[in-house]
Write a protein that holds these residues in place. Structure first.
Motif, mmCIF file in Angstrom:
data_model
loop_
_atom_site.group_PDB
_atom_site.id
_atom_site.type_symbol
_atom_site.label_atom_id
_atom_site.label_comp_id
_atom_site.label_asym_id
_atom_site.label_seq_id
_atom_site.Cartn_x
_atom_site.Cartn_y
_atom_site.Cartn_z
ATOM 1 N N THR A 81 0.834 -1.203 0.000
ATOM 2 C CA THR A 81 0.000 0.000 0.000
ATOM 3 C C THR A 81 0.868 1.253 0.000
ATOM 4 O O THR A 81 0.634 2.175 -0.783
ATOM 5 C CB THR A 81 -0.944 0.010 1.216
ATOM 6 O OG1 THR A 81 -1.792 -1.132 1.140
ATOM 7 C CG2 THR A 81 -1.792 1.272 1.248
ATOM 8 N N LEU A 82 1.871 1.286 0.868
ATOM 9 C CA LEU A 82 2.759 2.454 0.933
ATOM 10 C C LEU A 82 3.523 2.670 -0.371
ATOM 11 O O LEU A 82 3.764 3.802 -0.779
ATOM 12 C CB LEU A 82 3.739 2.312 2.092
ATOM 13 C CG LEU A 82 3.154 2.432 3.485
ATOM 14 C CD1 LEU A 82 4.185 2.021 4.539
ATOM 15 C CD2 LEU A 82 2.675 3.855 3.741
ATOM 16 N N LYS A 84 2.446 1.789 -3.241
ATOM 17 C CA LYS A 84 1.458 1.931 -4.320
ATOM 18 C C LYS A 84 1.715 0.923 -5.444
ATOM 19 O O LYS A 84 1.645 1.247 -6.619
ATOM 20 C CB LYS A 84 1.426 3.360 -4.846
ATOM 21 C CG LYS A 84 1.011 4.343 -3.775
ATOM 22 C CD LYS A 84 0.965 5.755 -4.272
ATOM 23 C CE LYS A 84 0.549 6.627 -3.107
ATOM 24 N NZ LYS A 84 0.729 8.008 -3.307
ATOM 25 N N VAL A 85 2.036 -0.314 -5.025
ATOM 26 C CA VAL A 85 2.250 -1.405 -5.965
ATOM 27 C C VAL A 85 0.937 -2.163 -6.096
ATOM 28 O O VAL A 85 0.380 -2.606 -5.093
ATOM 29 C CB VAL A 85 3.370 -2.353 -5.473
ATOM 30 C CG1 VAL A 85 3.534 -3.540 -6.406
ATOM 31 C CG2 VAL A 85 4.676 -1.592 -5.342
ATOM 32 N N PRO A 86 0.430 -2.320 -7.311
ATOM 33 C CA PRO A 86 -0.887 -2.941 -7.502
ATOM 34 C C PRO A 86 -0.839 -4.469 -7.446
ATOM 35 O O PRO A 86 -1.146 -5.145 -8.409
ATOM 36 C CB PRO A 86 -1.291 -2.445 -8.889
ATOM 37 C CG PRO A 86 0.012 -2.326 -9.611
ATOM 38 C CD PRO A 86 1.001 -1.869 -8.577
#
Length: 102
Positions: A81-82, A84-86
């Motif tokens: 999440t930190l 921002k990896v999908p």
């Protein structure tokens, strides 16, 4: 030569303190190749959607940080999440089941 009661005098406290802070710094990176191979394009017959590589990496982090499986799931979800990896991270039950065959 230092004798029993002599103490080492550290002149640069700012640098020394920063070195102590940096000792516990953690850096994670996930390259494009890892992202592309995180999920299986097909099921292996095991019903899992994560590659062996993804499970191996998870187990490596688990061992390094001595995390329980539930803690590992939360830790990795936070990191992804930190960053921002999908990616989805395997659940702790998935890791447990996969670890038997990886």
């Amino acid at each position: 030569m230092m004798m029993g009661n002599e103490k080492h005098k550290n002149i640069n406290w700012k640098q020394y303190n920063q070195a102590l802070v940096n000792r516990v710094s953690v850096t994670f990176w996930i390259d494009d190749a890892a992202i592309k191979t995180w999920h299986c394009p097909k099921h292996h017959g095991r019903g899992f959607i994560f590659t062996d590589t993804a499970i191996e990496k998870a187990l490596m982090v688990k061992r390094i940080f001595q995390l329980p499986l539930r803690g590992l799931e939360g830790f990795f979800n936070s990191v992804l999440t930190l960053m921002k990896v999908p990616l989805n991270f395997p659940t702790y039950t998935c890791i447990s089941n996969c670890s038997k065959t990886v």
